[in-house]
Design a protein around this motif. Structure first.
Motif, short mmCIF file in Angstrom:
data_model
loop_
_atom_site.label_atom_id
_atom_site.label_comp_id
_atom_site.label_asym_id
_atom_site.label_seq_id
_atom_site.Cartn_x
_atom_site.Cartn_y
_atom_site.Cartn_z
N ALA A 1 1.46 8.81 -4.55
CA ALA A 1 0.02 8.65 -4.81
C ALA A 1 -0.47 9.54 -5.95
O ALA A 1 -1.22 9.10 -6.81
CB ALA A 1 -0.77 8.90 -3.54
N LYS A 2 -0.06 10.79 -5.97
CA LYS A 2 -0.53 11.73 -7.00
C LYS A 2 -0.01 11.33 -8.37
O LYS A 2 -0.75 11.34 -9.36
CB LYS A 2 -0.10 13.16 -6.65
CG LYS A 2 -0.47 14.20 -7.68
CD LYS A 2 -1.97 14.38 -7.79
CE LYS A 2 -2.29 15.54 -8.71
NZ LYS A 2 -3.25 15.22 -9.74
N ALA A 3 1.26 10.96 -8.45
CA ALA A 3 1.84 10.54 -9.74
C ALA A 3 1.15 9.27 -10.24
O ALA A 3 0.84 9.16 -11.43
CB ALA A 3 3.34 10.31 -9.60
N ALA A 4 0.87 8.33 -9.34
CA ALA A 4 0.20 7.10 -9.73
C ALA A 4 -1.20 7.39 -10.27
O ALA A 4 -1.62 6.83 -11.28
CB ALA A 4 0.13 6.14 -8.55
N PRO B 1 -5.85 3.44 2.51
CA PRO B 1 -4.78 3.17 3.47
C PRO B 1 -4.66 1.67 3.71
O PRO B 1 -5.61 0.92 3.48
CB PRO B 1 -5.26 3.90 4.73
CG PRO B 1 -6.75 3.92 4.62
CD PRO B 1 -7.04 4.02 3.14
N PRO B 2 -3.51 1.20 4.18
CA PRO B 2 -3.35 -0.22 4.48
C PRO B 2 -4.41 -0.69 5.47
O PRO B 2 -4.72 0.00 6.44
CB PRO B 2 -1.96 -0.31 5.09
CG PRO B 2 -1.23 0.89 4.57
CD PRO B 2 -2.29 1.96 4.45
N GLY B 3 -4.98 -1.85 5.21
CA GLY B 3 -5.96 -2.43 6.11
C GLY B 3 -7.35 -1.83 6.03
O GLY B 3 -8.20 -2.15 6.86
N ASN C 1 -7.26 0.32 -7.98
CA ASN C 1 -7.14 0.56 -6.54
C ASN C 1 -5.68 0.60 -6.14
O ASN C 1 -4.89 -0.24 -6.59
CB ASN C 1 -7.82 -0.56 -5.76
CG ASN C 1 -9.28 -0.68 -6.09
OD1 ASN C 1 -10.08 0.12 -5.65
ND2 ASN C 1 -9.63 -1.68 -6.88
N PHE C 2 -5.35 1.56 -5.31
CA PHE C 2 -3.99 1.67 -4.78
C PHE C 2 -4.05 1.59 -3.26
O PHE C 2 -4.86 2.26 -2.63
CB PHE C 2 -3.35 3.02 -5.14
CG PHE C 2 -3.19 3.27 -6.60
CD1 PHE C 2 -2.62 2.33 -7.43
CD2 PHE C 2 -3.61 4.47 -7.15
CE1 PHE C 2 -2.45 2.57 -8.78
CE2 PHE C 2 -3.45 4.73 -8.50
CZ PHE C 2 -2.87 3.78 -9.32
N GLU C 3 -3.19 0.77 -2.68
CA GLU C 3 -2.97 0.82 -1.24
C GLU C 3 -1.81 1.78 -1.05
O GLU C 3 -0.72 1.56 -1.60
CB GLU C 3 -2.62 -0.56 -0.70
CG GLU C 3 -2.36 -0.54 0.80
CD GLU C 3 -2.04 -1.92 1.31
OE1 GLU C 3 -0.84 -2.17 1.58
OE2 GLU C 3 -2.97 -2.73 1.45
N VAL C 4 -2.05 2.85 -0.31
CA VAL C 4 -1.06 3.92 -0.17
C VAL C 4 -0.64 4.08 1.29
O VAL C 4 -1.50 4.21 2.18
CB VAL C 4 -1.65 5.26 -0.69
CG1 VAL C 4 -0.66 6.40 -0.49
CG2 VAL C 4 -2.04 5.14 -2.15
N ALA C 5 0.66 4.05 1.54
CA ALA C 5 1.22 4.29 2.87
C ALA C 5 2.38 5.25 2.71
O ALA C 5 3.19 5.11 1.79
CB ALA C 5 1.69 2.99 3.50
N ARG D 1 0.62 -1.37 -3.10
CA ARG D 1 -0.04 -2.49 -3.77
C ARG D 1 -1.08 -1.91 -4.72
O ARG D 1 -1.58 -0.80 -4.50
CB ARG D 1 -0.73 -3.34 -2.70
CG ARG D 1 -1.35 -4.60 -3.20
CD ARG D 1 -1.74 -5.50 -2.02
NE ARG D 1 -2.91 -5.04 -1.32
CZ ARG D 1 -4.14 -5.53 -1.50
NH1 ARG D 1 -4.35 -6.49 -2.37
NH2 ARG D 1 -5.14 -5.08 -0.78
N CYS D 2 -1.41 -2.65 -5.76
CA CYS D 2 -2.33 -2.17 -6.77
C CYS D 2 -3.15 -3.35 -7.32
O CYS D 2 -2.62 -4.44 -7.49
CB CYS D 2 -1.51 -1.52 -7.90
SG CYS D 2 -2.49 -0.91 -9.24
#
Length: 71
Positions: free
Chosen positions: A23-26, A42-44, A57-61, A67-68
């Motif tokens: 997440a931080k690198a992205a 977060p997912p969902g 937007n990033f979905e991060v798990a 997903r982006c």
């Protein structure tokens, strides 16, 4: 209705290139590429559907981008 403002162009970017990054690198890469707003979710997560120009937007798990998407 008033005139549409002259908005800056969004970065030309390969959104798939973020998938798998932590997440931080992205976030760092996205800001370097010109995104003005970076949102990690977060997912969902329940979010509004408004489109914000310049936002990525990033979905991060498990601290990895799954997903982006723009806006």
């Amino acid at each position: 209705m008033g005139p549409v403002p002259n908005l800056p162009a969004e970065p030309e970017d390969d959104l798939d290139s973020y998938v798998g990054l932590d997440a931080k690198a992205a976030e760092d890469v996205a800001r370097e590429r010109g995104w003005t707003t970076v949102r990690a979710l977060p997912p969902g997560a329940i979010i509004t559907m408004e489109y914000l120009r310049g936002r990525i937007n990033f979905e991060v798990a498990d601290d990895a981008v799954r997903r982006c998407w723009r806006g």
